[in-house]
Design an enzyme around this catalytic site. Sequence first.
Site, PDB file in Angstrom:
ATOM      1  N   THR A  12      36.276  12.219   5.749  1.00 17.41           N
ATOM      2  CA  THR A  12      37.527  12.285   6.522  1.00 17.41           C
ATOM      3  C   THR A  12      37.998  13.733   6.673  1.00 17.41           C
ATOM      4  O   THR A  12      38.600  14.081   7.699  1.00 17.41           O
ATOM      5  CB  THR A  12      38.653  11.430   5.904  1.00 17.41           C
ATOM      6  OG1 THR A  12      38.988  11.947   4.619  1.00 17.41           O
ATOM      7  CG2 THR A  12      38.238   9.971   5.796  1.00 17.41           C
ATOM      8  N   ARG A  58      17.437  26.217  -7.993  1.00 15.94           N
ATOM      9  CA  ARG A  58      16.513  25.895  -6.874  1.00 15.94           C
ATOM     10  C   ARG A  58      17.285  25.216  -5.728  1.00 15.94           C
ATOM     11  O   ARG A  58      17.034  25.470  -4.552  1.00 15.94           O
ATOM     12  CB  ARG A  58      15.385  24.938  -7.330  1.00 15.94           C
ATOM     13  CG  ARG A  58      14.408  25.500  -8.325  1.00 15.94           C
ATOM     14  CD  ARG A  58      13.399  26.441  -7.704  1.00 15.94           C
ATOM     15  NE  ARG A  58      13.771  27.826  -7.924  1.00 15.94           N
ATOM     16  CZ  ARG A  58      13.653  28.475  -9.079  1.00 15.94           C
ATOM     17  NH1 ARG A  58      13.111  27.901 -10.122  1.00 15.94           N
ATOM     18  NH2 ARG A  58      14.073  29.722  -9.198  1.00 15.94           N
ATOM     19  N   MET A  60      30.194  16.693  -3.748  1.00 20.65           N
ATOM     20  CA  MET A  60      30.276  16.321  -5.158  1.00 20.65           C
ATOM     21  C   MET A  60      29.176  16.938  -6.031  1.00 20.65           C
ATOM     22  O   MET A  60      28.981  16.519  -7.158  1.00 20.65           O
ATOM     23  CB  MET A  60      30.251  14.785  -5.282  1.00 20.65           C
ATOM     24  CG  MET A  60      31.413  14.119  -4.578  1.00 20.65           C
ATOM     25  SD  MET A  60      33.040  14.737  -5.143  1.00 20.65           S
ATOM     26  CE  MET A  60      34.157  13.834  -4.065  1.00 20.65           C
ATOM     27  N   ASN A 113      37.071  25.235  -0.709  1.00 23.20           N
ATOM     28  CA  ASN A 113      37.033  23.849  -1.190  1.00 23.20           C
ATOM     29  C   ASN A 113      38.405  23.205  -1.031  1.00 23.20           C
ATOM     30  O   ASN A 113      39.424  23.886  -1.126  1.00 23.20           O
ATOM     31  CB  ASN A 113      36.653  23.833  -2.672  1.00 23.20           C
ATOM     32  CG  ASN A 113      36.572  22.422  -3.253  1.00 23.20           C
ATOM     33  OD1 ASN A 113      35.979  21.530  -2.649  1.00 23.20           O
ATOM     34  ND2 ASN A 113      37.156  22.220  -4.416  1.00 23.20           N
ATOM     35  N   HIS A 154      40.742  20.283  -2.801  1.00 26.20           N
ATOM     36  CA  HIS A 154      40.836  19.469  -4.022  1.00 26.20           C
ATOM     37  C   HIS A 154      42.106  18.622  -3.958  1.00 26.20           C
ATOM     38  O   HIS A 154      43.172  19.145  -3.612  1.00 26.20           O
ATOM     39  CB  HIS A 154      40.841  20.375  -5.266  1.00 26.20           C
ATOM     40  CG  HIS A 154      40.857  19.588  -6.532  1.00 26.20           C
ATOM     41  ND1 HIS A 154      39.733  18.985  -7.049  1.00 26.20           N
ATOM     42  CD2 HIS A 154      41.884  19.249  -7.350  1.00 26.20           C
ATOM     43  CE1 HIS A 154      40.059  18.323  -8.147  1.00 26.20           C
ATOM     44  NE2 HIS A 154      41.358  18.465  -8.355  1.00 26.20           N
ATOM     45  N   GLU A 184      32.784  30.776  -9.796  1.00 27.23           N
ATOM     46  CA  GLU A 184      31.872  30.152 -10.755  1.00 27.23           C
ATOM     47  C   GLU A 184      32.605  29.127 -11.633  1.00 27.23           C
ATOM     48  O   GLU A 184      31.974  28.282 -12.248  1.00 27.23           O
ATOM     49  CB  GLU A 184      31.211  31.212 -11.649  1.00 27.23           C
ATOM     50  CG  GLU A 184      30.181  32.064 -10.923  1.00 27.23           C
ATOM     51  CD  GLU A 184      30.756  33.315 -10.270  1.00 27.23           C
ATOM     52  OE1 GLU A 184      31.985  33.344  -9.961  1.00 27.23           O
ATOM     53  OE2 GLU A 184      29.989  34.272 -10.061  1.00 27.23           O
ATOM     54  N   VAL A 226      34.732  25.857 -12.056  1.00 30.03           N
ATOM     55  CA  VAL A 226      35.006  24.681 -11.221  1.00 30.03           C
ATOM     56  C   VAL A 226      36.516  24.567 -10.951  1.00 30.03           C
ATOM     57  O   VAL A 226      37.318  24.530 -11.891  1.00 30.03           O
ATOM     58  CB  VAL A 226      34.490  23.380 -11.896  1.00 30.03           C
ATOM     59  CG1 VAL A 226      34.826  22.162 -11.041  1.00 30.03           C
ATOM     60  CG2 VAL A 226      32.997  23.458 -12.143  1.00 30.03           C
ATOM     61  N   ALA A 237      48.479  15.989   3.270  1.00 28.05           N
ATOM     62  CA  ALA A 237      48.166  17.326   2.760  1.00 28.05           C
ATOM     63  C   ALA A 237      46.761  17.800   3.155  1.00 28.05           C
ATOM     64  O   ALA A 237      46.619  18.765   3.905  1.00 28.05           O
ATOM     65  CB  ALA A 237      48.350  17.362   1.237  1.00 28.05           C
ATOM     66  N   GLU A 238      45.716  17.119   2.697  1.00 27.60           N
ATOM     67  CA  GLU A 238      44.347  17.638   2.888  1.00 27.60           C
ATOM     68  C   GLU A 238      43.988  17.873   4.351  1.00 27.60           C
ATOM     69  O   GLU A 238      43.476  18.937   4.710  1.00 27.60           O
ATOM     70  CB  GLU A 238      43.317  16.678   2.279  1.00 27.60           C
ATOM     71  CG  GLU A 238      43.444  16.530   0.781  1.00 27.60           C
ATOM     72  CD  GLU A 238      42.355  15.650   0.187  1.00 27.60           C
ATOM     73  OE1 GLU A 238      41.178  15.854   0.504  1.00 27.60           O
ATOM     74  OE2 GLU A 238      42.684  14.763  -0.607  1.00 27.60           O
TER      75      GLU A 238
END
Length: 208
Positions: free
Chosen positions: A13, A68, A91, A108, A110, A148, A150, A180-181
């Site tokens: 979404t 990798r 994820m 990102n 959150h 680095e 999270v 919000a998002e």
Amino acid sequence: MTNIAVLVSGGGTNLQALIDAEAAGKIENGGIRLVVSSNPNAFALERAAKAGIETAVLRRKEYDSAERYGEALDALLREKEIGLIVLAGFMTVLPDSFCAKYENRIINVHPSLIPSFCGEGFYGLRVHEAALAKGVKVTGATVHFVSEVVDGGAIIAQKAVEVEPGDTPESLQKRVMQNAEWILLPQAVSDFCAGRLSVSGAIVTRQE
Ligand code: GAR
């Protein structure tokens, strides 16, 4: 013009909010060129295909190590000359080497007000379950640069959302997304592409 890659794992979404913002001319100086999913069954891939955006699937379990995986992702992004990476419900934790290489070029979203309910293990519905279990009356969403650590990178924007009596994790998730998002993420992406964001340590400043 900034070439944008959106990394997804699920419903997409937030990807849709970005696609809609771009179609409405609201992403200044940027365009979504690639959608990468860590999950071959993600509905987000259908959203991308419908919008005519190129897609790729990179499954973490097909790589021996996070390094990798990061290298394979990096190769894809370089091929498309990507200048901004957006994690929209992605994820898979990216390796430190990748985060360092793309410092201040990964955004990102959150679903809480960081530093509440964030870090390892806090993702998706779990975030809202934890917020309800704690009894907070206000939660929200945060858009931040990825480092680095999270959910520990510099915060670009936050928006508060009220918890309502009788909320379930699902109802709260929906309100946080809608109020919000889906607003913050396209705005932050547009600000980045228009060159309005500057970062100094933990502090992001937005110029008009
Ligand atoms: C969104 O709520 C996003 O904030 C969250 O996952 C959901 C993905 O939904 N991300 C995290 O929890 C990352 N730690 P979507 O696939 O419909 O955009």
